[in-house]
Design a protein around this motif. Structure first.
Motif, PDB file in Angstrom:
ATOM      1  N   TRP A  20       0.840  -1.212   0.000  1.00 37.42           N
ATOM      2  CA  TRP A  20       0.000   0.000   0.000  1.00 37.42           C
ATOM      3  C   TRP A  20       0.872   1.258   0.000  1.00 37.42           C
ATOM      4  CZ3 TRP A  20      -4.928  -0.404  -1.181  1.00 37.42           C
ATOM      5  CH2 TRP A  20      -5.767   0.689  -1.005  1.00 37.42           C
ATOM      6  N   ARG A  21       1.963   1.226   0.773  1.00 36.65           N
ATOM      7  CA  ARG A  21       2.872   2.372   0.811  1.00 36.65           C
ATOM      8  C   ARG A  21       3.533   2.588  -0.549  1.00 36.65           C
ATOM      9  NH1 ARG A  21       6.109   0.697   4.648  1.00 36.65           N
ATOM     10  NH2 ARG A  21       4.950   1.669   6.365  1.00 36.65           N
ATOM     11  N   LYS A  22       3.925   1.506  -1.186  1.00 41.81           N
ATOM     12  CA  LYS A  22       4.562   1.589  -2.503  1.00 41.81           C
ATOM     13  C   LYS A  22       3.596   2.184  -3.529  1.00 41.81           C
ATOM     14  CE  LYS A  22       6.568  -1.434  -6.090  1.00 41.81           C
ATOM     15  NZ  LYS A  22       5.469  -1.302  -7.071  1.00 41.81           N
ATOM     16  N   ILE A  23       2.354   1.704  -3.531  1.00 46.94           N
ATOM     17  CA  ILE A  23       1.359   2.231  -4.468  1.00 46.94           C
ATOM     18  C   ILE A  23       1.081   3.699  -4.181  1.00 46.94           C
ATOM     19  CG2 ILE A  23      -1.053   2.042  -5.204  1.00 46.94           C
ATOM     20  CD1 ILE A  23      -0.866  -0.957  -4.687  1.00 46.94           C
ATOM     21  N   SER A  24       1.033   4.058  -2.913  1.00 48.59           N
ATOM     22  CA  SER A  24       0.795   5.455  -2.541  1.00 48.59           C
ATOM     23  C   SER A  24       1.868   6.368  -3.107  1.00 48.59           C
ATOM     24  CB  SER A  24       0.743   5.582  -1.013  1.00 48.59           C
ATOM     25  OG  SER A  24       0.618   6.928  -0.620  1.00 48.59           O
ATOM     26  N   ARG A  25       3.126   5.924  -2.993  1.00 51.77           N
ATOM     27  CA  ARG A  25       4.229   6.731  -3.542  1.00 51.77           C
ATOM     28  C   ARG A  25       4.095   6.852  -5.059  1.00 51.77           C
ATOM     29  NH1 ARG A  25       7.671   3.980   0.330  1.00 51.77           N
ATOM     30  NH2 ARG A  25       8.225   2.482  -1.300  1.00 51.77           N
ATOM     31  N   GLU A  26       3.766   5.748  -5.719  1.00 53.56           N
ATOM     32  CA  GLU A  26       3.615   5.766  -7.169  1.00 53.56           C
ATOM     33  C   GLU A  26       2.533   6.755  -7.603  1.00 53.56           C
ATOM     34  OE1 GLU A  26       2.781   1.852  -8.489  1.00 53.56           O
ATOM     35  OE2 GLU A  26       4.733   1.018  -7.897  1.00 53.56           O
ATOM     36  N   VAL A  27       1.421   6.728  -6.915  1.00 59.82           N
ATOM     37  CA  VAL A  27       0.299   7.605  -7.287  1.00 59.82           C
ATOM     38  C   VAL A  27       0.665   9.071  -7.080  1.00 59.82           C
ATOM     39  CG1 VAL A  27      -2.059   8.269  -6.680  1.00 59.82           C
ATOM     40  CG2 VAL A  27      -1.452   5.849  -6.878  1.00 59.82           C
ATOM     41  N   LEU A  28       1.324   9.377  -5.977  1.00 63.11           N
ATOM     42  CA  LEU A  28       1.671  10.766  -5.690  1.00 63.11           C
ATOM     43  C   LEU A  28       2.764  11.290  -6.611  1.00 63.11           C
ATOM     44  CD1 LEU A  28       1.557  10.721  -1.777  1.00 63.11           C
ATOM     45  CD2 LEU A  28      -0.118  11.703  -3.341  1.00 63.11           C
ATOM     46  N   LEU A  29       3.510  10.387  -7.235  1.00 63.16           N
ATOM     47  CA  LEU A  29       4.552  10.803  -8.168  1.00 63.16           C
ATOM     48  C   LEU A  29       4.037  10.910  -9.603  1.00 63.16           C
ATOM     49  CD1 LEU A  29       7.602   8.719  -6.848  1.00 63.16           C
ATOM     50  CD2 LEU A  29       7.307  11.203  -6.727  1.00 63.16           C
ATOM     51  N   GLU A  47       2.312  12.274 -12.860  1.00 64.19           N
ATOM     52  CA  GLU A  47       2.120  13.620 -13.418  1.00 64.19           C
ATOM     53  C   GLU A  47       0.650  13.801 -13.759  1.00 64.19           C
ATOM     54  OE1 GLU A  47       4.310  15.984 -13.670  1.00 64.19           O
ATOM     55  OE2 GLU A  47       6.036  14.833 -12.968  1.00 64.19           O
ATOM     56  N   ASN A  48      -0.171  13.901 -12.715  1.00 67.37           N
ATOM     57  CA  ASN A  48      -1.613  14.014 -12.928  1.00 67.37           C
ATOM     58  C   ASN A  48      -2.212  14.911 -11.850  1.00 67.37           C
ATOM     59  OD1 ASN A  48      -4.297  13.745 -13.498  1.00 67.37           O
ATOM     60  ND2 ASN A  48      -4.393  11.522 -13.212  1.00 67.37           N
ATOM     61  N   SER A  49      -2.218  16.188 -12.123  1.00 67.95           N
ATOM     62  CA  SER A  49      -2.754  17.147 -11.147  1.00 67.95           C
ATOM     63  C   SER A  49      -4.256  16.977 -10.956  1.00 67.95           C
ATOM     64  CB  SER A  49      -2.461  18.577 -11.597  1.00 67.95           C
ATOM     65  OG  SER A  49      -3.052  18.829 -12.866  1.00 67.95           O
ATOM     66  N   GLY A  50      -4.922  16.286 -11.917  1.00 64.58           N
ATOM     67  CA  GLY A  50      -6.356  16.066 -11.790  1.00 64.58           C
ATOM     68  C   GLY A  50      -6.734  15.199 -10.610  1.00 64.58           C
ATOM     69  N   LEU A  51      -5.777  14.442 -10.071  1.00 65.09           N
ATOM     70  CA  LEU A  51      -6.068  13.612  -8.909  1.00 65.09           C
ATOM     71  C   LEU A  51      -6.475  14.432  -7.700  1.00 65.09           C
ATOM     72  CD1 LEU A  51      -3.218  10.923  -9.088  1.00 65.09           C
ATOM     73  CD2 LEU A  51      -5.650  10.584  -9.554  1.00 65.09           C
ATOM     74  N   PHE A  52      -6.134  15.714  -7.694  1.00 65.00           N
ATOM     75  CA  PHE A  52      -6.465  16.564  -6.556  1.00 65.00           C
ATOM     76  C   PHE A  52      -7.786  17.302  -6.772  1.00 65.00           C
ATOM     77  CE2 PHE A  52      -1.885  16.001  -6.496  1.00 65.00           C
ATOM     78  CZ  PHE A  52      -1.667  15.607  -5.184  1.00 65.00           C
ATOM     79  N   GLN A  53      -8.449  17.030  -7.901  1.00 62.81           N
ATOM     80  CA  GLN A  53      -9.765  17.587  -8.149  1.00 62.81           C
ATOM     81  C   GLN A  53     -10.830  16.667  -7.551  1.00 62.81           C
ATOM     82  OE1 GLN A  53      -9.978  20.617  -9.481  1.00 62.81           O
ATOM     83  NE2 GLN A  53      -7.735  20.596  -9.620  1.00 62.81           N
ATOM     84  N   LEU A  54     -12.076  17.130  -7.571  1.00 61.93           N
ATOM     85  CA  LEU A  54     -13.154  16.402  -6.890  1.00 61.93           C
ATOM     86  C   LEU A  54     -13.467  15.059  -7.536  1.00 61.93           C
ATOM     87  CD1 LEU A  54     -15.142  16.563  -4.555  1.00 61.93           C
ATOM     88  CD2 LEU A  54     -16.751  17.728  -6.069  1.00 61.93           C
ATOM     89  N   GLY A  55     -13.501  14.986  -8.847  1.00 62.70           N
ATOM     90  CA  GLY A  55     -13.786  13.724  -9.516  1.00 62.70           C
ATOM     91  C   GLY A  55     -15.261  13.513  -9.790  1.00 62.70           C
ATOM     92  N   GLU A  56     -15.547  12.443 -10.544  1.00 64.04           N
ATOM     93  CA  GLU A  56     -16.918  12.134 -10.920  1.00 64.04           C
ATOM     94  C   GLU A  56     -17.704  11.600  -9.726  1.00 64.04           C
ATOM     95  OE1 GLU A  56     -18.504  12.596 -13.789  1.00 64.04           O
ATOM     96  OE2 GLU A  56     -16.699  13.618 -14.525  1.00 64.04           O
ATOM     97  N   PRO A  57     -18.974  12.030  -9.558  1.00 65.23           N
ATOM     98  CA  PRO A  57     -19.776  11.534  -8.428  1.00 65.23           C
ATOM     99  C   PRO A  57     -19.924  10.016  -8.426  1.00 65.23           C
ATOM    100  CG  PRO A  57     -20.841  13.418  -9.471  1.00 65.23           C
ATOM    101  CD  PRO A  57     -19.687  13.042 -10.352  1.00 65.23           C
ATOM    102  N   GLN A  58     -19.974   9.409  -9.614  1.00 64.35           N
ATOM    103  CA  GLN A  58     -20.190   7.971  -9.712  1.00 64.35           C
ATOM    104  C   GLN A  58     -18.929   7.176  -9.418  1.00 64.35           C
ATOM    105  OE1 GLN A  58     -22.339   7.033 -13.240  1.00 64.35           O
ATOM    106  NE2 GLN A  58     -22.268   4.821 -12.946  1.00 64.35           N
ATOM    107  N   GLY A  59     -17.767   7.833  -9.426  1.00 62.18           N
ATOM    108  CA  GLY A  59     -16.500   7.151  -9.235  1.00 62.18           C
ATOM    109  C   GLY A  59     -15.701   7.132 -10.513  1.00 62.18           C
ATOM    110  N   GLU A  60     -14.400   6.929 -10.395  1.00 63.63           N
ATOM    111  CA  GLU A  60     -13.528   6.940 -11.563  1.00 63.63           C
ATOM    112  C   GLU A  60     -13.848   5.782 -12.501  1.00 63.63           C
ATOM    113  OE1 GLU A  60     -11.066   9.517 -12.079  1.00 63.63           O
ATOM    114  OE2 GLU A  60     -12.559  10.194 -10.621  1.00 63.63           O
TER     115      GLU A  60
END
Length: 466
Positions: free
Chosen positions: A125-134, A136-149
């Motif tokens: 889980w820690r490894k995946i967390s680091r990968e996601v935060l690295l 290049e997708n600033s959209g991850l910090f936006q609200l997102g679709e109500p139905q889910g990605e």
């Protein structure tokens, strides 16, 4: 004016002004400084303590802000009358202590909603967390679709198809932070006068959620196969909340014949639905997991609820609902107005966890862990076969114990508490008094307990119950 014999220690991590504050508070609390008594001036106290005047000014200012001192212009600082506040605080501490003394301190808790926290795949889980935060997708910090990605819903749809036999498109899946949110959303999608039939006994949190939302409910008794369809038909209900793969709290698995009866009931009239809560179906220790009821649905009348709380961890707070096609248009009209309740970062992490096979490997490992605990608990309880019978074993994370020596659940709970063991009575999950509901039954969960704890607790239970 009273002299303050304060001993300051410059080696302490606590700042000097805080040491002054603490000393004066204690003097006022114990009455050594009486209400209204004048304190030394900041200049005099600074000289006495060999500190800067600003240090004393800071302490006096803090004490004045908190009400311990009263500042009178041109006259100085005087002790405030706060003894009643301390008396009240002492009273609260005494009351809290009394409540803690009255409440049993349990050494072992057969919690029904716990998991094996030590087996959580922290490193992955820690490894995946680091990968996601690295990424290049600033959209991850936006609200997102109500139905889910969309990408996560695609992975979940694929998993549900091969693991649970659920037939659905990603567009039918709605993500939510926990089942409570999804039930709230569902209450918006159903007609306001929809009567929801609940198994009795049942998962009380879901029942309470529907009640709090103002949904009319009907309690339907269970027989050996599950919800009594004849009584369901007589209840005027329009929807039925069921747990066919592993009923909570009874632990029974609904046979295919009863599933077909329920599907026929739902299909008899337009607008009828079965709400299938498939909360812990991944854990079955004899044979393969039972396919979901939704997979047998040919008329689009099953609303499927699933969660990762049991399979991964409750703190993940990711659940999902599969809507039948008939409710999709209603969702787009009403439900899409609700904002997303799961961060896009968490959804992305879960997607990777599923897509790369980590979830399947984790499930296989947890089945082995829980099966070992399950088998150990069953062996220990069978040593008490003279006084009790076991039900609901071979699936889920709890077992049901019925006393055949006449012991009531209240007596069983009391005796267990006397040995500092917490078990749970079936009565907690009864939503409507029914003479057919057994009053000699307790429930024991084993997810969070270690093997040695299960053995130690069972030895104490044998002593208490036999």
């Amino acid at each position: 004016m009273k002299d303050l014999l304060i001993e300051l220690d410059s080696r302490m991590k606590m700042p000097l002004y805080e040491q002054i504050c603490r000393f004066i508070k204690e003097e006022i609390r114990t009455g050594k400084i009486a209400p209204g008594e004048k304190l030394p001036s900041s200049r005099a106290l600074a000289a006495q303590l060999s500190v800067s005047r600003s240090t004393v000014d800071l302490a006096y200012g803090q004490l004045t802000s908190e009400g311990y001192l009263d500042s009178v212009p041109w006259k100085g600082y005087f002790a405030g009358n706060v003894r009643e506040l301390y008396q009240l605080g002492d009273l609260k501490r005494i009351q809290t202590q009394e409540r803690q003394e009255q409440r049993p301190a349990f050494l072992w808790d057969f919690a029904l909603n716990g998991i094996d926290e030590e087996s959580f795949p922290v490193n992955i889980w820690r490894k995946i967390s680091r990968e996601v935060l690295l990424e290049e997708n600033s959209g991850l910090f936006q609200l997102g679709e109500p139905q889910g990605e969309q990408s996560l819903r695609e992975v979940i749809a694929d998993y549900l198809h091969h693991a649970r036999g659920v037939q659905c498109r990603p567009e039918q899946i709605v993500m939510g932070a926990g089942n409570d949110y999804l039930l709230m959303l569902l209450s918006v999608l159903l007609k306001t006068d929809t009567v929801i039939a609940m198994e009795n006994p049942t998962y009380r949190s879901a029942f309470q959620c529907f009640r709090n939302l103002g949904c009319p409910t009907a309690a339907i008794p269970l027989d050996g196969a599950g919800m009594d369809v004849e009584k369901l038909s007589a209840s005027q209900a329009d929807a039925a909340y069921v747990m066919p793969s592993h009923q909570f709290p009874m632990g029974t698995v609904m046979p295919i014949s009863r599933r077909m009866e329920l599907l026929r009931w739902a299909g008899e009239r337009e607008g009828r639905y079965l709400i299938e809560d498939d909360y812990d179906s991944e854990f079955r220790y004899r044979g393969k997991p039972i396919p979901a009821l939704q997979g047998y649905d040919t008329k689009g009348c099953v609303i499927y609820l699933g969660t990762f709380s049991k399979a991964i961890a409750p703190g993940i707070r990711v659940s999902y609902m599969v809507l039948p096609e008939s409710l999709l248009s209603v969702y787009r009209q009403k439900g899409a107005a609700f904002s997303a309740t799961i961060s896009r970062i968490d959804q992305r992490m879960l997607e990777i966890f599923l897509r790369e096979g980590h979830f399947e490997r984790h499930l296989n490992r947890m089945r082995s862990v829980y099966r070992a605990k399950h088998d150990l608990l069953i062996r220990c309880l069978r040593e008490m076969s003279d006084i009790l019978e076991l039900y609901g074993e071979n699936a889920g994370l709890h077992v049901r114990v019925r006393f055949k020596n006449g012991m009531t659940e209240e007596e069983a709970l009391r005796r267990a508490a006397g040995e500092k063991i917490r078990v749970y009575g079936l009565g907690e999950y009864v939503i409507e008094q029914d003479a057919s509901v057994d009053r000699h039954t307790v429930l024991l969960g084993y997810g969070p307990l270690k093997s040695e704890e299960i053995q130690a607790a069972c030895r104490k239970l044998k002593k208490a119950w036999m």
